[in-house]
Design a protein around this motif. Structure first.
Motif, PDB file in Angstrom:
ATOM      1  N   LEU A   1      -5.232   7.901 -11.830  1.00  0.00           N
ATOM      2  CA  LEU A   1      -6.079   7.460 -10.717  1.00  0.00           C
ATOM      3  C   LEU A   1      -5.686   8.093  -9.387  1.00  0.00           C
ATOM      4  N   ILE A   2      -4.483   8.654  -9.329  1.00  0.00           N
ATOM      5  CA  ILE A   2      -4.008   9.206  -8.056  1.00  0.00           C
ATOM      6  C   ILE A   2      -4.728  10.515  -7.768  1.00  0.00           C
ATOM      7  N   GLU A   3      -5.266  10.630  -6.558  1.00  0.00           N
ATOM      8  CA  GLU A   3      -5.960  11.862  -6.184  1.00  0.00           C
ATOM      9  C   GLU A   3      -5.620  12.211  -4.742  1.00  0.00           C
ATOM     10  N   GLU A   4      -6.127  13.312  -4.283  1.00  0.00           N
ATOM     11  CA  GLU A   4      -5.867  13.773  -2.921  1.00  0.00           C
ATOM     12  C   GLU A   4      -6.199  12.650  -1.927  1.00  0.00           C
ATOM     13  N   GLY A   5      -5.247  12.261  -1.116  1.00  0.00           N
ATOM     14  CA  GLY A   5      -5.517  11.268  -0.071  1.00  0.00           C
ATOM     15  C   GLY A   5      -5.291   9.829  -0.484  1.00  0.00           C
ATOM     16  N   SER A   6      -5.042   9.564  -1.784  1.00  0.00           N
ATOM     17  CA  SER A   6      -4.777   8.160  -2.199  1.00  0.00           C
ATOM     18  C   SER A   6      -3.570   7.645  -1.429  1.00  0.00           C
ATOM     19  N   LEU A   7      -3.597   6.350  -1.108  1.00  0.00           N
ATOM     20  CA  LEU A   7      -2.407   5.776  -0.458  1.00  0.00           C
ATOM     21  C   LEU A   7      -1.593   5.012  -1.499  1.00  0.00           C
ATOM     22  N   VAL A   8      -0.316   5.371  -1.596  1.00  0.00           N
ATOM     23  CA  VAL A   8       0.601   4.640  -2.475  1.00  0.00           C
ATOM     24  C   VAL A   8       1.657   3.993  -1.596  1.00  0.00           C
ATOM     25  N   ILE A   9       1.786   2.680  -1.727  1.00  0.00           N
ATOM     26  CA  ILE A   9       2.836   1.986  -0.980  1.00  0.00           C
ATOM     27  C   ILE A   9       4.008   1.791  -1.933  1.00  0.00           C
ATOM     28  N   ALA A  10       5.113   2.454  -1.619  1.00  0.00           N
ATOM     29  CA  ALA A  10       6.280   2.414  -2.515  1.00  0.00           C
ATOM     30  C   ALA A  10       7.313   1.463  -1.931  1.00  0.00           C
ATOM     31  N   LEU A  11       7.673   0.456  -2.714  1.00  0.00           N
ATOM     32  CA  LEU A  11       8.681  -0.504  -2.252  1.00  0.00           C
ATOM     33  C   LEU A  11      10.030  -0.064  -2.801  1.00  0.00           C
ATOM     34  N   VAL A  12      10.952   0.183  -1.911  1.00  0.00           N
ATOM     35  CA  VAL A  12      12.252   0.735  -2.338  1.00  0.00           C
ATOM     36  C   VAL A  12      13.373  -0.048  -1.650  1.00  0.00           C
ATOM     37  N   THR A  13      13.648  -1.232  -2.162  1.00  0.00           N
ATOM     38  CA  THR A  13      14.709  -2.033  -1.538  1.00  0.00           C
ATOM     39  C   THR A  13      15.903  -2.214  -2.472  1.00  0.00           C
ATOM     40  N   GLN A  14      15.803  -1.701  -3.699  1.00  0.00           N
ATOM     41  CA  GLN A  14      16.879  -1.922  -4.677  1.00  0.00           C
ATOM     42  C   GLN A  14      17.780  -0.690  -4.715  1.00  0.00           C
TER      43      GLN A  14
END
Ligand code: F6R
Length: 608
Positions: free
Chosen positions: A508-521
């Motif tokens: 589903l990921i394409e040019e311009g898609s927004l991915v919010i990555a949670l990186v607290t671990q």
């Protein structure tokens, strides 16, 4: 879900009914109506649409009345139309009924009543109650209602007027919330406390299977044998202001900012100055030591708290935890053993599926501990033990402070059980409690990032879809961030365990898609870096939410990085979620959405 108000007393009833209905708008509705006494007859005014439409209809009338009932309807049986709006009248106009809940056997009752000559004017399940009461009425409405209750199956909170007794309201409930408020100037019924709070703080809980007779001079509550049930009124200990917006544009924004205080109120009565824990529940250390498995059951955001709980309880207390959606648990023949513990989580304490899951657990002889916000709610009353979240009233449909306070109690439970079972030392437990006590201050630091979050929201508010990814507790919080966003902004959103992306979703990921990555671990930051690179390689823009400890590993690979204060890895959900709530809020506000009352949603889901 549906709101009921009722008033009888010295004052003009209509403004009181309308104000009560406005206070219940947060429950969700699509039509509204009132029934009042007008020169000895019952007059019903109702309409599809918002309360302003009902107000317009009422403005043309010159009725002064001191008794009536009101309703906001959230359609279940029959579309939102004027005819399907409540109140419903019996054919002879003698009884007017408002109802919250579902009458499951209404079809067979409708058929029977039609055969006896009753004419139905709506598609609702509620109308059968008006006709049934009329059918069984023999001069005593309480007697008729006792009979009616033996004929109907399902859930209901009812407010009823009888044209033969102007000034009297009859109320009854089963598995749907209803309270009776009392004051010197009159008495009330309501689905929830905010509806009566401008007039009184004193109220009675009408119990399941009880019937209340509300008159100007007093309230009587009867059991199903028509015996008086002695009750003392309860007193609301929160103020009118706590149910008002107090200068905030929306309840949701106010409630987001109330979280640090709500956490303090929830945690501090349960921990000592030297960081000991006293949950004040009647559970022995032996019971905790012997627990075989924990089952967490809840719906929606509360179930997301359960997901976080699974990671934390398993990590700290080393007990297997299953987290079930209550609607699945109740029908999946779950394996429950004698030494299991069930934890149910619910803000309202009235969610139909959660209540059913609780009852299933109890029926199977398993002990139930609940985490509930609404004091005296059905789930609280039916659980073996209750831990209240002291979040105060939550009015916005999308939960924020209830979620956060539920989380804080899950942390305390995890630490307490871990310590009791000897999985962590006393000093480790105290160190963790000290971390929990620091969360409100750290939460304030996250809330202070409003300008940054507003800026980010302004960049992305017109996107069609947004993805959230995370690992461990970050995945559990991603589920909540995604739900918050979709329910109030109507942007399509998905949350994925980051390691699962390449098993399908990455398509589903394409040019311009927004991915919010949670990186607290900390231990998983490198793995997340790999996932960020994967989506970036496919054209995605990445907004990373990291802590001061993890940011170094991932910030360069991201397009934007929002930094959270450092805290114990397992407790970061309390901070991450606040950032995600504000992000969702500002996106929804920028899109002009009705943030506090999202379409199709109800605050308290009292039907299955
Ligand atoms: C989402 C939300 C819902 C509730 C769910 C359970 O923002 O508020 O998903 O969490 O309906 O409600 P309670 O907690 O009242 O059982």
């Amino acid at each position: 879900m549906c709101g009921i108000t009722g008033y009888t007393g010295k004052e003009n009833a209509l403004p009181i009914l309308m104000e009560g209905l406005k206070k219940l708008e947060y429950r969700g509705y699509d039509s509204a109506g009132v029934a009042i006494f007008d020169e000895g007859n019952i007059k019903v005014i109702k309409t599809r649409g918002r309360l302003t439409v009902l107000e317009d209809k009422l403005n043309g009338l010159t009725i002064s009345t001191t008794c009536g009932i009101g309703h906001t309807r959230w359609a279940t049986h029959g579309e939102p139309t004027d005819e399907n709006s409540h109140p419903h009248l019996s054919n002879n106009g003698r009884f007017a009924v408002v109802h919250n809940g579902i009458i499951e056997n209404y079809r067979e009752l409708k058929e029977k009543l039609t055969g006896k000559g009753y004419v139905f004017l709506s598609d609702t399940d509620t109308e059968v109650i008006a006709h049934l009461i009329d059918y069984y009425y023999n001069g005593d409405i309480v007697e008729a209602l006792i009979k009616v209750r033996t004929k109907i199956r399902g859930s209901y909170a009812l407010g009823i007027l009888n044209s033969e007794l102007p000034g009297e309201i009859i109320a009854a409930r089963k598995d749907s919330p209803l309270i009776a408020g009392t004051s010197e100037d009159g008495n009330f019924i309501a689905s929830d406390i905010p509806a009566i709070l401008s007039y009184t703080r004193d109220y009675y809980i009408i119990g399941d299977d009880e019937i209340a007779r509300i008159r100007p001079e007093g309230i009587e509550i009867f059991n199903s044998d028509y015996e008086l049930v002695p009750k003392s009124p309860l007193r609301v200990d929160w103020s009118v202001e706590s149910a008002e917006k107090c200068g905030y544009k929306h309840f949701m924004l106010k409630e987001i900012h109330e979280q640090p205080r709500a956490l303090i109120n929830t945690v501090s009565p349960r921990v000592s100055d030297d960081c000991g824990i006293d949950l004040e529940i009647n559970v022995t250390p032996e019971f905790l030591t012997d627990i075989n498995r924990i089952h967490i059951m809840a719906c929606g955001s509360a179930a997301h708290v359960g997901q976080v709980g699974k990671y934390i309880i398993e990590r700290l207390a080393r007990i297997p935890v299953e987290c079930d959606l209550a609607s699945e648990f109740r029908y999946r023949f779950p394996i429950l053993k004698k030494n299991d513990l069930c934890i149910v989580i619910s803000q309202s304490g009235e969610t139909a599926d959660t209540l059913a899951a609780l009852r299933e657990a109890k029926r199977r002889g398993v002990r139930v501990l609940s985490i509930v916000n609404v004091v005296g709610s059905t789930i609280a009353r039916e659980s073996d033990e209750v831990l209240y979240t002291w979040a105060g009233p939550e009015i916005a449909v999308a939960t924020t402070k209830a979620y956060s306070t539920q989380l804080s109690l899950v942390y305390l439970i995890a630490v307490h059980i871990a310590k009791t079972r000897g999985e962590i030392s006393d000093s480790d437990a105290r160190r963790l409690v000290s971390e929990i006590k620091e969360l409100p201050e750290k939460l304030n630091q996250v809330l202070a990032k409003t300008a940054e979050l507003q800026y980010l929201s302004s960049r992305f508010y017109n996107l069609r879809d947004i993805f959230f990814i995370g690992r461990g507790v970050d995945f559990a919080v991603a589920l909540e961030g995604s739900l918050k966003l979709k329910e109030i902004s109507y942007i399509r959103s998905e949350a994925y365990a980051a390691g699962e992306l390449k098993h399908g979703t990455i398509a589903l990921i394409e040019e311009g898609s927004l991915v919010i990555a949670l990186v607290t671990q900390t231990a998983l930051a490198e793995k997340m870096l790999g996932n960020i690179r994967e989506v970036k390689a496919r054209g995605a823009r990445v907004l990373t939410i990291a802590t001061q400890a993890t940011a170094e590993a991932v910030s360069e690979a991201s397009d934007y990085c929002l930094m959270l204060p450092c805290c114990y890895d397992m407790f970061t959900p309390s901070l991450t979620v606040a950032a995600l709530q504000l992000f969702a809020y500002y996106i929804a506000a920028a899109r002009g959405c009705d943030v506090d009352k999202p379409k199709n949603l109800a605050k308290s889901v009292t039907v299955e």
